[in-house]
Enzyme design. Structure first.
Site, PDB file in Angstrom:
ATOM      1  N   HIS A  84       0.836  -1.209   0.000  1.00 55.58           N
ATOM      2  CA  HIS A  84       0.000   0.000   0.000  1.00 55.58           C
ATOM      3  C   HIS A  84       0.872   1.262   0.000  1.00 55.58           C
ATOM      4  O   HIS A  84       0.461   2.299  -0.502  1.00 55.58           O
ATOM      5  CB  HIS A  84      -0.929   0.008   1.216  1.00 55.58           C
ATOM      6  CG  HIS A  84      -2.027  -1.015   1.130  1.00 55.58           C
ATOM      7  ND1 HIS A  84      -3.120  -0.853   0.326  1.00 55.58           N
ATOM      8  CD2 HIS A  84      -2.183  -2.224   1.740  1.00 55.58           C
ATOM      9  CE1 HIS A  84      -3.921  -1.915   0.442  1.00 55.58           C
ATOM     10  NE2 HIS A  84      -3.375  -2.762   1.290  1.00 55.58           N
ATOM     11  N   ASP A 129      -7.387  -3.152  -1.778  1.00 56.85           N
ATOM     12  CA  ASP A 129      -8.146  -4.025  -0.885  1.00 56.85           C
ATOM     13  C   ASP A 129      -9.571  -4.120  -1.409  1.00 56.85           C
ATOM     14  O   ASP A 129     -10.244  -3.105  -1.588  1.00 56.85           O
ATOM     15  CB  ASP A 129      -8.134  -3.471   0.549  1.00 56.85           C
ATOM     16  CG  ASP A 129      -6.768  -3.594   1.203  1.00 56.85           C
ATOM     17  OD1 ASP A 129      -6.017  -4.519   0.828  1.00 56.85           O
ATOM     18  OD2 ASP A 129      -6.449  -2.759   2.072  1.00 56.85           O
ATOM     19  N   TYR A 170      -5.548 -16.122   5.454  1.00 54.23           N
ATOM     20  CA  TYR A 170      -4.268 -15.450   5.704  1.00 54.23           C
ATOM     21  C   TYR A 170      -4.517 -14.449   6.834  1.00 54.23           C
ATOM     22  O   TYR A 170      -5.543 -13.751   6.821  1.00 54.23           O
ATOM     23  CB  TYR A 170      -3.780 -14.723   4.445  1.00 54.23           C
ATOM     24  CG  TYR A 170      -2.399 -14.117   4.592  1.00 54.23           C
ATOM     25  CD1 TYR A 170      -1.252 -14.886   4.381  1.00 54.23           C
ATOM     26  CD2 TYR A 170      -2.244 -12.779   4.960  1.00 54.23           C
ATOM     27  CE1 TYR A 170       0.013 -14.332   4.528  1.00 54.23           C
ATOM     28  CE2 TYR A 170      -0.977 -12.216   5.107  1.00 54.23           C
ATOM     29  CZ  TYR A 170       0.147 -13.001   4.891  1.00 54.23           C
ATOM     30  OH  TYR A 170       1.396 -12.455   5.040  1.00 54.23           O
ATOM     31  N   HIS A 181      -6.870 -11.158   6.907  1.00 53.07           N
ATOM     32  CA  HIS A 181      -7.504 -11.007   5.587  1.00 53.07           C
ATOM     33  C   HIS A 181      -8.796 -11.813   5.423  1.00 53.07           C
ATOM     34  O   HIS A 181      -9.127 -12.239   4.313  1.00 53.07           O
ATOM     35  CB  HIS A 181      -6.496 -11.343   4.483  1.00 53.07           C
ATOM     36  CG  HIS A 181      -5.426 -10.295   4.340  1.00 53.07           C
ATOM     37  ND1 HIS A 181      -4.447 -10.110   5.283  1.00 53.07           N
ATOM     38  CD2 HIS A 181      -5.217  -9.344   3.390  1.00 53.07           C
ATOM     39  CE1 HIS A 181      -3.664  -9.114   4.917  1.00 53.07           C
ATOM     40  NE2 HIS A 181      -4.098  -8.631   3.772  1.00 53.07           N
ATOM     41  N   ASP A 197     -11.622 -10.456   5.996  1.00 52.62           N
ATOM     42  CA  ASP A 197     -12.686  -9.507   5.655  1.00 52.62           C
ATOM     43  C   ASP A 197     -12.391  -8.712   4.392  1.00 52.62           C
ATOM     44  O   ASP A 197     -13.082  -7.745   4.075  1.00 52.62           O
ATOM     45  CB  ASP A 197     -12.949  -8.553   6.825  1.00 52.62           C
ATOM     46  CG  ASP A 197     -11.713  -7.729   7.183  1.00 52.62           C
ATOM     47  OD1 ASP A 197     -10.624  -7.987   6.608  1.00 52.62           O
ATOM     48  OD2 ASP A 197     -11.838  -6.839   8.045  1.00 52.62           O
ATOM     49  N   HIS A 198     -11.354  -9.095   3.670  1.00 53.80           N
ATOM     50  CA  HIS A 198     -11.078  -8.464   2.375  1.00 53.80           C
ATOM     51  C   HIS A 198     -10.063  -9.304   1.614  1.00 53.80           C
ATOM     52  O   HIS A 198      -9.437 -10.197   2.180  1.00 53.80           O
ATOM     53  CB  HIS A 198     -10.561  -7.028   2.539  1.00 53.80           C
ATOM     54  CG  HIS A 198      -9.171  -6.915   3.125  1.00 53.80           C
ATOM     55  ND1 HIS A 198      -8.897  -7.117   4.455  1.00 53.80           N
ATOM     56  CD2 HIS A 198      -7.985  -6.620   2.538  1.00 53.80           C
ATOM     57  CE1 HIS A 198      -7.597  -6.944   4.679  1.00 53.80           C
ATOM     58  NE2 HIS A 198      -7.013  -6.645   3.516  1.00 53.80           N
ATOM     59  N   HIS A 218      -6.654  -8.734  -0.591  1.00 53.63           N
ATOM     60  CA  HIS A 218      -5.609  -7.765  -0.915  1.00 53.63           C
ATOM     61  C   HIS A 218      -4.889  -8.237  -2.180  1.00 53.63           C
ATOM     62  O   HIS A 218      -4.415  -9.369  -2.238  1.00 53.63           O
ATOM     63  CB  HIS A 218      -4.653  -7.679   0.283  1.00 53.63           C
ATOM     64  CG  HIS A 218      -3.339  -7.030   0.026  1.00 53.63           C
ATOM     65  ND1 HIS A 218      -3.030  -5.761   0.476  1.00 53.63           N
ATOM     66  CD2 HIS A 218      -2.226  -7.476  -0.628  1.00 53.63           C
ATOM     67  CE1 HIS A 218      -1.785  -5.463   0.115  1.00 53.63           C
ATOM     68  NE2 HIS A 218      -1.280  -6.480  -0.557  1.00 53.63           N
TER      69      HIS A 218
HETATM   70 ZN    ZN Z   1      -4.102  -4.591   1.643  1.00 53.18          ZN
END
Ligand code: ZN
Length: 247
Positions: A188, A195, A223, A226, A228-229, A231
């Site tokens: 990022h 995301d 992972y 992660h 909830d999204h 990446h």
């Molecule tokens: Zn991310």
């Protein structure tokens, strides 16, 4: 759109002038004179190099094939030819790996006037600040990296049936990254990470599909941090991990 429309009468006038003077040979197809952001002025095929090849590579960066990453180096090699071919196949064009007027016209139709693909915007890829500064690369580089990520997402969106992909964030300055507890070397900070929310596709479909579109970093369900999204990002080497999705 106003600029695009303004080109039409001008073009008509030029063609008319050519006919009157009788010096302009009839051209089968013009070189996408209505390109909203960048106008390609020659057919590009393997062996070509230059700024226009680089511009092409940005726009087909989402078509490197499974596990691939297209180099954006201004050199039209086999990888670029394969990516152009996949792009042409994805849109039902004659798939010869040569980028000419039909390919440029399709690319132009997928592009906004600020060079971003039609279904993504810089504002989605940066919820941290408006300047793109304060990350691990220059503001210009961070923004350029985000642009490539958007073209990859555009390819992924098309492959997923042209249904929306929800982007919850992208670029972070060091202070934004620290504020959300991001990893110290997070992509990022470089502007190439995005995301994704579950949206209409769900995390596992997004994680799986991302493998075909130039994302060397995919982190999803299972992972740490992660669930909830998803990446997706660019990195040197590959890091794919979404154990709950079998990745
Ligand atoms: Zn991310």
């Amino acid at each position: 759109m106003a600029e695009r429309l303004a080109v039409v009468p001008l073009l008509a006038a030029v063609i008319l002038a050519g006919l009157v003077i009788g010096s302009a040979p009839a051209s089968a197809q013009p070189f996408a004179p209505t390109a909203s952001c960048y106008s390609f002025s020659r057919t590009l095929s393997q062996g070509a190099s230059g700024t226009d090849v680089r511009q092409l590579q940005i726009r087909v960066s989402g078509y490197p094939g499974y596990g691939g990453v297209l180099a954006i180096d201004g050199q039209f090699g086999p990888g670029t030819k394969a990516a152009v071919t996949r792009f042409q196949q994805a849109y039902g064009l004659s798939a010869d790996g040569v980028a000419g007027p039909a390919t440029f016209a399709k690319l132009s139709s997928l592009e906004d006037s600020d060079c971003t693909p039609v279904n993504f915007a810089y504002s989605e890829l940066n919820r941290c600040n408006s300047t793109w500064s304060g990350g691990n690369v220059s503001a210009a580089q961070a923004k350029a990296n985000a642009l490539v990520t958007m073209w990859k997402l555009q390819a992924m969106r098309h492959a997923l049936g042209d249904r929306p992909i929800q982007v919850n964030g992208g670029f972070r300055s060091v202070s934004c990254n620290n504020a959300v507890g991001g990893a110290p070397a997070s992509r990022h900070l470089y502007g190439d990470a995005a995301d994704l929310g579950a949206g209409v596709h769900g995390f596992c479909a997004l994680s799986r599909q991302a493998r075909n579109h130039g994302f060397s970093e995919i982190l999803g369900p299972g992972y740490p941090g992660h669930n909830d999204h998803v990446h997706v990002a660019a990195r040197s080497g590959r890091l794919w991990s979404a154990p709950s999705c079998g990745i």
